[in-house]
Design a protein around this motif. Structure first.
Motif, PDB file in Angstrom:
ATOM      1  N   LYS A 123       0.837  -1.191   0.000  1.00 35.73           N
ATOM      2  CA  LYS A 123       0.000   0.000   0.000  1.00 35.73           C
ATOM      3  C   LYS A 123       0.870   1.238   0.000  1.00 35.73           C
ATOM      4  O   LYS A 123       2.081   1.163   0.203  1.00 35.73           O
ATOM      5  CB  LYS A 123      -0.945   0.015   1.202  1.00 35.73           C
ATOM      6  N   GLU A 124       0.264   2.374  -0.210  1.00 32.07           N
ATOM      7  CA  GLU A 124       1.011   3.617  -0.316  1.00 32.07           C
ATOM      8  C   GLU A 124       1.646   4.016   1.010  1.00 32.07           C
ATOM      9  O   GLU A 124       1.114   3.761   2.091  1.00 32.07           O
ATOM     10  CB  GLU A 124       0.106   4.755  -0.819  1.00 32.07           C
ATOM     11  N   VAL A 184       1.873   1.570  -7.102  1.00 34.40           N
ATOM     12  CA  VAL A 184       1.578   1.953  -5.717  1.00 34.40           C
ATOM     13  C   VAL A 184       1.474   3.484  -5.660  1.00 34.40           C
ATOM     14  O   VAL A 184       2.208   4.182  -6.366  1.00 34.40           O
ATOM     15  CB  VAL A 184       2.675   1.465  -4.746  1.00 34.40           C
ATOM     16  N   GLY A 185       0.589   3.978  -4.817  1.00 37.88           N
ATOM     17  CA  GLY A 185       0.347   5.415  -4.770  1.00 37.88           C
ATOM     18  C   GLY A 185       1.180   6.181  -3.765  1.00 37.88           C
ATOM     19  O   GLY A 185       0.650   7.031  -3.042  1.00 37.88           O
ATOM     20  N   ASP A 209      -1.371   3.198 -15.380  1.00 35.03           N
ATOM     21  CA  ASP A 209      -1.587   3.658 -14.004  1.00 35.03           C
ATOM     22  C   ASP A 209      -2.586   2.754 -13.289  1.00 35.03           C
ATOM     23  O   ASP A 209      -3.804   2.915 -13.424  1.00 35.03           O
ATOM     24  CB  ASP A 209      -2.090   5.102 -14.032  1.00 35.03           C
ATOM     25  N   LYS A 211      -3.122   2.577 -10.064  1.00 28.39           N
ATOM     26  CA  LYS A 211      -3.712   3.233  -8.899  1.00 28.39           C
ATOM     27  C   LYS A 211      -4.566   4.456  -9.226  1.00 28.39           C
ATOM     28  O   LYS A 211      -5.190   5.030  -8.337  1.00 28.39           O
ATOM     29  CB  LYS A 211      -2.606   3.658  -7.926  1.00 28.39           C
ATOM     30  N   LEU A 213      -3.458   7.335 -10.059  1.00 24.37           N
ATOM     31  CA  LEU A 213      -2.784   8.435  -9.373  1.00 24.37           C
ATOM     32  C   LEU A 213      -2.765   9.699 -10.227  1.00 24.37           C
ATOM     33  O   LEU A 213      -2.734  10.809  -9.704  1.00 24.37           O
ATOM     34  CB  LEU A 213      -1.357   8.007  -9.020  1.00 24.37           C
ATOM     35  N   ARG A 222      -5.261   2.491 -17.629  1.00 18.09           N
ATOM     36  CA  ARG A 222      -5.364   2.402 -16.175  1.00 18.09           C
ATOM     37  C   ARG A 222      -6.288   1.251 -15.834  1.00 18.09           C
ATOM     38  O   ARG A 222      -7.076   0.810 -16.642  1.00 18.09           O
ATOM     39  CB  ARG A 222      -5.860   3.724 -15.578  1.00 18.09           C
TER      40      ARG A 222
END
Length: 223
Positions: A123-124, A184-185, A209, A211, A213, A222
């Motif tokens: 996770k981010e 991942v963000g 992309d 996530k 983002l 995405r």
């Protein structure tokens, strides 16, 4: 059944189990069970290396206790709590396949190409690699015989090498890639902005992309 008086056992104190245990532990008798003794020891000190719960939140859960012992032996009758998370095991493979298709549409050979995966953590803004689905992205890209770099300023590079077979980079790479996958963000990735993201990619190149983002028009695809 008097639900208010029931004791709760939560099995597994990962990124789903711990927040549940902390939330219930503020008002209910809860035992959090994990097979990892070092994990339990850290939580008893109010430390959570996954960054899901702060020390103040753990402290506020005054009716929560942690153990590696079976909950039943402590007199708890476990309630099975099914968290509302759906992990699509095919998500990583899909992202890799879509990236490859987009590259082929632009006439970019996938075999022997250079692809940057931005992020390895689950996770981010977190260093934890356990349960990360980015491993599926990397594994699928390897099947295309693409050259892969991983950039993640949060994770331990050697731990990433053990988990993914690739040593991650802490700093922004100075190479330009045929494909870039935002997996991942992390806040460092968001801070790149559009120009910084595009600077990582060749022309022609593909940006995928996972996530969301960046704005849709900035990327080629995405999830």
């Amino acid at each position: 059944m008097d639900l208010a008086s029931r004791k709760i056992a939560i099995i597994g104190l990962g990124y789903v189990g711990l927040p549940l245990a902390v939330a219930f532990g503020a008002t209910r008798d809860v035992v959090g069970f994990d097979i990892n003794q070092s994990r339990v020891d850290a939580l008893e000190r109010g430390e959570d290396h996954t960054l899901e719960a702060g020390s103040d939140e753990i402290s506020a859960a005054s009716r929560l206790r942690f153990t590696t012992h079976k909950a039943q032996e402590l007199g708890y009758h476990p309630e099975v709590i099914l968290a509302g998370r759906r992990i699509n095991d095919g998500r990583g493979r899909h992202a890799a396949d879509q990236t490859a298709r987009l590259m082929m549409r632009k006439g970019i050979p996938v075999v022997g190409s250079r692809i940057l995966v931005m992020g390895a953590a689950f996770k981010e803004n977190c260093p934890e690699l356990r349960n990360s689905r980015v491993a599926d992205v990397v594994a699928r890209l390897k099947e295309y015989n693409a050259g892969i770099d991983i950039w993640d300023p949060w994770v331990d590079a050697q731990e990433c090498a053990r988990a993914f077979g690739i040593t991650s980079m802490k700093d922004i790479p100075d190479e330009r890639y045929d494909g870039v996958i935002v997996a991942v963000g992390h806040r460092q990735f968001r801070a790149l902005g559009v120009d910084g993201l595009k600077a990582l990619c060749k022309t022609p190149g593909v940006i995928y992309d996972i996530k969301g983002l960046f704005l849709r028009h900035v990327t080629d695809g995405r999830f």
